[in-house]
Design a protein around this motif. Sequence first.
Motif, PDB file in Angstrom:
ATOM      1  N   GLY A 313      92.453 -38.356 -65.550  1.00  0.00           N
ATOM      2  CA  GLY A 313      93.377 -39.343 -66.076  1.00  0.00           C
ATOM      3  C   GLY A 313      94.811 -39.033 -65.679  1.00  0.00           C
ATOM      4  O   GLY A 313      95.067 -38.240 -64.771  1.00  0.00           O
ATOM      5  N   GLU A 314      95.766 -39.656 -66.380  1.00  0.00           N
ATOM      6  CA  GLU A 314      97.183 -39.485 -66.045  1.00  0.00           C
ATOM      7  C   GLU A 314      97.771 -38.245 -66.688  1.00  0.00           C
ATOM      8  O   GLU A 314      98.157 -37.290 -66.028  1.00  0.00           O
ATOM      9  CB  GLU A 314      97.978 -40.717 -66.496  1.00  0.00           C
ATOM     10  CG  GLU A 314      99.482 -40.617 -66.211  1.00  0.00           C
ATOM     11  CD  GLU A 314     100.285 -41.686 -66.920  1.00  0.00           C
ATOM     12  OE1 GLU A 314     100.621 -41.493 -68.109  1.00  0.00           O
ATOM     13  OE2 GLU A 314     100.583 -42.711 -66.280  1.00  0.00           O
ATOM     14  N   GLN A 315      97.844 -38.251 -68.018  1.00  0.00           N
ATOM     15  CA  GLN A 315      98.439 -37.151 -68.771  1.00  0.00           C
ATOM     16  C   GLN A 315      97.918 -37.217 -70.200  1.00  0.00           C
ATOM     17  O   GLN A 315      97.410 -38.250 -70.641  1.00  0.00           O
ATOM     18  CB  GLN A 315      99.961 -37.256 -68.774  1.00  0.00           C
ATOM     19  CG  GLN A 315     100.498 -38.457 -69.533  1.00  0.00           C
ATOM     20  CD  GLN A 315     101.975 -38.355 -69.865  1.00  0.00           C
ATOM     21  OE1 GLN A 315     102.573 -37.293 -69.787  1.00  0.00           O
ATOM     22  NE2 GLN A 315     102.565 -39.481 -70.253  1.00  0.00           N
ATOM     23  N   PRO A 316      98.009 -36.123 -70.950  1.00  0.00           N
ATOM     24  CA  PRO A 316      97.592 -36.179 -72.349  1.00  0.00           C
ATOM     25  C   PRO A 316      98.502 -37.094 -73.156  1.00  0.00           C
ATOM     26  O   PRO A 316      99.670 -37.295 -72.812  1.00  0.00           O
ATOM     27  CB  PRO A 316      97.714 -34.724 -72.815  1.00  0.00           C
ATOM     28  CG  PRO A 316      98.687 -34.097 -71.875  1.00  0.00           C
ATOM     29  CD  PRO A 316      98.485 -34.784 -70.567  1.00  0.00           C
ATOM     30  N   TYR A 350      83.156 -33.417 -66.942  1.00  0.00           N
ATOM     31  CA  TYR A 350      84.413 -32.653 -67.008  1.00  0.00           C
ATOM     32  C   TYR A 350      85.556 -33.665 -66.992  1.00  0.00           C
ATOM     33  O   TYR A 350      85.635 -34.537 -66.108  1.00  0.00           O
ATOM     34  CB  TYR A 350      84.525 -31.704 -65.817  1.00  0.00           C
ATOM     35  CG  TYR A 350      85.705 -30.748 -65.908  1.00  0.00           C
ATOM     36  CD1 TYR A 350      85.549 -29.481 -66.469  1.00  0.00           C
ATOM     37  CD2 TYR A 350      86.959 -31.108 -65.434  1.00  0.00           C
ATOM     38  CE1 TYR A 350      86.619 -28.589 -66.558  1.00  0.00           C
ATOM     39  CE2 TYR A 350      88.046 -30.236 -65.525  1.00  0.00           C
ATOM     40  CZ  TYR A 350      87.862 -28.983 -66.087  1.00  0.00           C
ATOM     41  OH  TYR A 350      88.925 -28.101 -66.184  1.00  0.00           O
ATOM     42  N   VAL A 351      86.434 -33.576 -67.992  1.00  0.00           N
ATOM     43  CA  VAL A 351      87.570 -34.495 -68.081  1.00  0.00           C
ATOM     44  C   VAL A 351      88.874 -33.706 -67.997  1.00  0.00           C
ATOM     45  O   VAL A 351      88.997 -32.622 -68.585  1.00  0.00           O
ATOM     46  CB  VAL A 351      87.532 -35.320 -69.387  1.00  0.00           C
ATOM     47  CG1 VAL A 351      86.385 -36.305 -69.371  1.00  0.00           C
ATOM     48  CG2 VAL A 351      87.453 -34.426 -70.606  1.00  0.00           C
ATOM     49  N   THR A 352      89.824 -34.250 -67.266  1.00  0.00           N
ATOM     50  CA  THR A 352      91.115 -33.577 -67.105  1.00  0.00           C
ATOM     51  C   THR A 352      92.186 -34.630 -66.805  1.00  0.00           C
ATOM     52  O   THR A 352      91.900 -35.831 -66.789  1.00  0.00           O
ATOM     53  CB  THR A 352      91.047 -32.516 -65.995  1.00  0.00           C
ATOM     54  OG1 THR A 352      92.262 -31.741 -66.004  1.00  0.00           O
ATOM     55  CG2 THR A 352      90.848 -33.147 -64.625  1.00  0.00           C
ATOM     56  N   ASN A 353      93.402 -34.169 -66.544  1.00  0.00           N
ATOM     57  CA  ASN A 353      94.514 -35.065 -66.249  1.00  0.00           C
ATOM     58  C   ASN A 353      95.305 -34.560 -65.054  1.00  0.00           C
ATOM     59  O   ASN A 353      95.334 -33.355 -64.774  1.00  0.00           O
ATOM     60  CB  ASN A 353      95.456 -35.176 -67.454  1.00  0.00           C
ATOM     61  CG  ASN A 353      94.879 -36.033 -68.557  1.00  0.00           C
ATOM     62  OD1 ASN A 353      94.667 -37.221 -68.386  1.00  0.00           O
ATOM     63  ND2 ASN A 353      94.609 -35.424 -69.708  1.00  0.00           N
ATOM     64  N   ALA A 354      95.955 -35.492 -64.368  1.00  0.00           N
ATOM     65  CA  ALA A 354      96.800 -35.115 -63.232  1.00  0.00           C
ATOM     66  C   ALA A 354      98.013 -34.327 -63.688  1.00  0.00           C
ATOM     67  O   ALA A 354      98.527 -33.484 -62.959  1.00  0.00           O
ATOM     68  CB  ALA A 354      97.234 -36.367 -62.471  1.00  0.00           C
ATOM     69  N   VAL A 355      98.495 -34.610 -64.890  1.00  0.00           N
ATOM     70  CA  VAL A 355      99.629 -33.899 -65.484  1.00  0.00           C
ATOM     71  C   VAL A 355      99.146 -33.260 -66.778  1.00  0.00           C
ATOM     72  O   VAL A 355      98.463 -33.904 -67.577  1.00  0.00           O
ATOM     73  CB  VAL A 355     100.812 -34.857 -65.752  1.00  0.00           C
ATOM     74  CG1 VAL A 355     101.943 -34.152 -66.479  1.00  0.00           C
ATOM     75  CG2 VAL A 355     101.316 -35.433 -64.436  1.00  0.00           C
TER      76      VAL A 355
END
Length: 470
Positions: A313-316, A350-355
């Motif tokens: 995703g983008e960011q938290p 697995y989920v993460t963010n670009a920022v």
Amino acid sequence: MHQLTIEPTFTAWRDAARLLLHHDVPPQQIDWHDTRAAPALPLSGLALPLDPPSKPHHRVPPRFLEQAQTVAHHRDPRRWSILYRTLHRLTHGEPQLLSIASDDDVRDLEVMAKAVHRDRHKMTAFVRFKRVERDAEPHYVAWYKPAHYVVPLAAPHFRDRYAAMRWSILTADECVHWDGNDLRFTPGVARDAAPADDELETLWLQYYGSIFNPARIKLGAMRKEMPVRYWPQLPETRIIPDLLQAAPARVAEMVARSQALATEMDMTDVPQTNSIKILREAACACTRCPLYKPATQTVFGEGPDDADVVFVGEQPGDGEDRAGKPFVGPAGRLLDEVLEEVGIDRKRVYVTNAVKHFKFEPRGTRRIHVKPNAREIAACNVWVTKELEIIKPSVLVLLGATAAQALVGRQFRITQQRGEIFESAWSPWTMATFHPSALLRVPDEAARQEMRAHFTADLTQVSKKLRHAG
């Protein structure tokens, strides 16, 4: 019909209108003119006293008087007639006339007033002075072509801003001069009365060229704020075509410098490891961009190290920033719901963010999401790319434009390429789709349901790919 020619000022119109109103002369009997088009004439055929009444017999709204003072500077010769007709109506049974926005006279006066205000603003923005020597002292001269008679309205701005200079602004209608003490108005002059180029203009062109940002060219917005009809009197417009022609090369150079800078950034904080746990611990101390200061904590990726599919995703958001876990807020719950609907086990994702830090602006007790900029995305890129290098997912799903552009390139457009399958540097099966938060922001129910259907269809493709691979 009787012709009345007045001096082209609000005061002259007011005095004449007061006299006509005092004698109850209807608007249709007066043909208004001013001395810009014809010499001054008396009220022909009307046996009225020359002096206006000592005390007005009618009261009008202050709003009308304020508007009339502005409209008096408009170039439309009908303005005097419209003003008097409106005044007559206000004082003869229509006291609430100005509140009727659809009325022709009210609308015309509103349009004229806005045009005058806009033209005054354009004059304060587009006047360019040139230095000349007068009596061995510097004097600054500009030539300008206003759309309306706004020189008297704009003059106080230049007086206050350039109080220490001696200057003149020349126009075809009238000129204004400042000697350090008083403003003086004189008749208009031709364009050739202004001086030619000077050293000041050369410096201005150099400065304008240096601040021209080729990466933010929006020709429509430029022409809206700086209409083409003003260009002949703006020296910088002579170099705009060359600046536009050179823009692609300058943008490429800027991107290359940015990429080089990102490559040269200190990499000592990024461990050379194949462990997500070690990488997560290192990221918790990240200070590569200023976002770590206001954020509560680093929000790193979560899920199995051997996951077949990674969602970026983008960011938290606010909830993720407080919890320290990605996709646990409203957008995360929506993602979980759709994953279950299409048959994808969230525990195997697995989920993460670009920022990795929450960027926000405080608004009362709330923290409102702010989109990260290019430098912040580039600074954090080392973490998400390292995650992908370690996991090596067979399927990569990029949620939203920020994630897609961070990992695929700035040229990527979600609106045009959503749902397409392509090979990326991080996975042989890569797809970009909407970010779940985008669905939550759509106010229209029908549009939101349509967007939800597209999102579900995209994740259905992911589910089919995972089942086929398994």
